[in-house]
Design a protein around this motif. Sequence first.
Motif, PDB file in Angstrom:
ATOM      1  N   GLU A   1       0.832  -1.199   0.000  1.00  0.00           N
ATOM      2  CA  GLU A   1       0.000   0.000   0.000  1.00  0.00           C
ATOM      3  C   GLU A   1       0.868   1.251   0.000  1.00  0.00           C
ATOM      4  N   LEU A   2       0.516   2.191  -0.859  1.00  0.00           N
ATOM      5  CA  LEU A   2       1.181   3.487  -0.905  1.00  0.00           C
ATOM      6  C   LEU A   2       0.137   4.569  -0.654  1.00  0.00           C
ATOM      7  N   ARG A   3       0.251   5.269   0.462  1.00  0.00           N
ATOM      8  CA  ARG A   3      -0.672   6.373   0.758  1.00  0.00           C
ATOM      9  C   ARG A   3      -0.156   7.614   0.060  1.00  0.00           C
ATOM     10  N   TYR A   4      -1.057   8.289  -0.645  1.00  0.00           N
ATOM     11  CA  TYR A   4      -0.633   9.342  -1.573  1.00  0.00           C
ATOM     12  C   TYR A   4      -1.626  10.487  -1.536  1.00  0.00           C
ATOM     13  N   ASP A   5      -1.110  11.704  -1.531  1.00  0.00           N
ATOM     14  CA  ASP A   5      -1.956  12.895  -1.604  1.00  0.00           C
ATOM     15  C   ASP A   5      -2.088  13.280  -3.074  1.00  0.00           C
ATOM     16  N   LEU A   6      -3.239  12.982  -3.657  1.00  0.00           N
ATOM     17  CA  LEU A   6      -3.459  13.215  -5.080  1.00  0.00           C
ATOM     18  C   LEU A   6      -4.279  14.486  -5.267  1.00  0.00           C
ATOM     19  N   ARG A   7      -3.600  15.577  -5.465  1.00  0.00           N
ATOM     20  CA  ARG A   7      -4.252  16.883  -5.669  1.00  0.00           C
ATOM     21  C   ARG A   7      -5.251  17.179  -4.550  1.00  0.00           C
ATOM     22  N   GLY A   8      -4.904  16.789  -3.321  1.00  0.00           N
ATOM     23  CA  GLY A   8      -5.781  17.035  -2.187  1.00  0.00           C
ATOM     24  C   GLY A   8      -6.667  15.867  -1.812  1.00  0.00           C
ATOM     25  N   LEU A   9      -6.726  14.834  -2.632  1.00  0.00           N
ATOM     26  CA  LEU A   9      -7.530  13.651  -2.304  1.00  0.00           C
ATOM     27  C   LEU A   9      -6.632  12.605  -1.638  1.00  0.00           C
ATOM     28  N   PRO A  10      -7.051  12.032  -0.511  1.00  0.00           N
ATOM     29  CA  PRO A  10      -6.274  10.948   0.090  1.00  0.00           C
ATOM     30  C   PRO A  10      -6.506   9.652  -0.686  1.00  0.00           C
ATOM     31  N   VAL A  11      -5.462   9.097  -1.245  1.00  0.00           N
ATOM     32  CA  VAL A  11      -5.574   7.904  -2.087  1.00  0.00           C
ATOM     33  C   VAL A  11      -4.552   6.870  -1.623  1.00  0.00           C
ATOM     34  N   THR A  12      -4.969   5.621  -1.542  1.00  0.00           N
ATOM     35  CA  THR A  12      -4.045   4.520  -1.288  1.00  0.00           C
ATOM     36  C   THR A  12      -3.937   3.687  -2.552  1.00  0.00           C
ATOM     37  N   PHE A  13      -2.751   3.693  -3.148  1.00  0.00           N
ATOM     38  CA  PHE A  13      -2.500   2.860  -4.325  1.00  0.00           C
ATOM     39  C   PHE A  13      -2.100   1.463  -3.854  1.00  0.00           C
ATOM     40  N   LEU A  14      -2.668   0.457  -4.482  1.00  0.00           N
ATOM     41  CA  LEU A  14      -2.439  -0.935  -4.096  1.00  0.00           C
ATOM     42  C   LEU A  14      -1.636  -1.641  -5.177  1.00  0.00           C
ATOM     43  N   ASP A  15      -0.420  -2.029  -4.829  1.00  0.00           N
ATOM     44  CA  ASP A  15       0.393  -2.863  -5.718  1.00  0.00           C
ATOM     45  C   ASP A  15       0.242  -4.297  -5.246  1.00  0.00           C
ATOM     46  N   MET A  16       0.014  -5.196  -6.150  1.00  0.00           N
ATOM     47  CA  MET A  16      -0.288  -6.568  -5.752  1.00  0.00           C
ATOM     48  C   MET A  16       0.283  -7.569  -6.736  1.00  0.00           C
ATOM     49  N   ALA A  17       0.107  -8.819  -6.429  1.00  0.00           N
ATOM     50  CA  ALA A  17       0.649  -9.884  -7.268  1.00  0.00           C
ATOM     51  C   ALA A  17       0.111  -9.793  -8.688  1.00  0.00           C
ATOM     52  N   GLY A  18       0.973 -10.121  -9.640  1.00  0.00           N
ATOM     53  CA  GLY A  18       0.524 -10.199 -11.019  1.00  0.00           C
ATOM     54  C   GLY A  18      -0.502 -11.295 -11.178  1.00  0.00           C
ATOM     55  N   LEU A  19      -1.522 -11.030 -11.963  1.00  0.00           N
ATOM     56  CA  LEU A  19      -2.626 -11.973 -12.099  1.00  0.00           C
ATOM     57  C   LEU A  19      -2.339 -12.975 -13.218  1.00  0.00           C
ATOM     58  N   ARG A  20      -2.238 -14.234 -12.826  1.00  0.00           N
ATOM     59  CA  ARG A  20      -2.018 -15.305 -13.802  1.00  0.00           C
ATOM     60  C   ARG A  20      -2.332 -16.634 -13.130  1.00  0.00           C
ATOM     61  N   GLU A  21      -2.561 -17.650 -13.932  1.00  0.00           N
ATOM     62  CA  GLU A  21      -2.709 -19.005 -13.421  1.00  0.00           C
ATOM     63  C   GLU A  21      -1.326 -19.509 -13.024  1.00  0.00           C
ATOM     64  N   THR A  22      -1.216 -20.091 -11.831  1.00  0.00           N
ATOM     65  CA  THR A  22       0.082 -20.554 -11.357  1.00  0.00           C
ATOM     66  C   THR A  22      -0.092 -21.769 -10.458  1.00  0.00           C
ATOM     67  N   ALA A  23       0.923 -22.620 -10.447  1.00  0.00           N
ATOM     68  CA  ALA A  23       0.910 -23.797  -9.575  1.00  0.00           C
ATOM     69  C   ALA A  23       1.627 -23.530  -8.259  1.00  0.00           C
ATOM     70  N   ASP A  24       2.292 -22.397  -8.140  1.00  0.00           N
ATOM     71  CA  ASP A  24       3.006 -22.044  -6.915  1.00  0.00           C
ATOM     72  C   ASP A  24       1.989 -21.719  -5.830  1.00  0.00           C
TER      73      ASP A  24
END
Length: 291
Positions: free
Chosen positions: A113-136
């Motif tokens: 999670e990255l908390r970010y002030d976007l032109r006055g709006l409080p925004v949390t950007f979410l970076d997450m796992a790449g979406l794919r089929e996996t056996a792991d």
Amino acid sequence: AAAALGGALHRRVEGWRDAVLDAVALVEVTIDWADEEVPQDVSGEVAARLDPVIGEITAEHAAVDGLERLREGFEVAVVGAPNCGKSSFINYLAAREMAITSPVPGTTRDVIELRYDLRGLPVTFLDMAGLRETADPVECIGVGRAIDRARAADLRLHVEAADARSDAICAGLRMAGDLAVWSKADLGRGPGGHLISTVTGEGVGALLDAIHDRLAARIPQDAVASRARHRAALGETLAALARARAALGSGAPELVAEDLRLALDSLGRLVGRVGVEDMLDRVFANFCLGK
């Protein structure tokens, strides 16, 4: 916040209570003082007082989510296949290496999670796992969490690149209002609503502007209720008023009066006042009784 501090919510609720008090007084007088010279059928007058109130409270109730998000922050999920540039975008915004980046697919396993002030709006950007089929099995957990958080987010950025195109999993997360992003534009152009490069900075500013505009459009401009207790009280008020409105003309004024009293109780909790004295005052002010 300034409007609430200035009493905007209190004034608005008092206006609704005033109209409901008029309505309940009309109903009560036909029940308790039926032998006096009072109207026999007040359904039309009661409906005329309730309909505008129901409309205004419905709008206020619908606006709570937008104001609550403004106070607590919006969530923007960055979704896409592995190695499409999601973590690089997060690191670019943070101006530091928050997320580990590598050519190895599946590097990101948990939600960052990255908390970010976007032109006055409080925004949390979410970076997450790449979406794919996996056996792991560990990566599977990360993909599952990514899907859940992406669905719950206020907005999704669907990121693709020349060497990382989205698949059916990503397509299943697309919702109205989402933004399509083509990353690694410095390595090659492609389709997408926004072309960005976290190496040169190309297009990132325009993308942030678009995110701001999408989120800002969800913030009501004239509402003041912004908390969970406001939502609960307004919801209870609407339910009681709807029952009372539906029962008008049914020949059961006692049920109408009871639902109107419940509506008054719910509104009273918003401004710290609950009681029947106001209703009695309104009855004796509007009707000549016991004389």
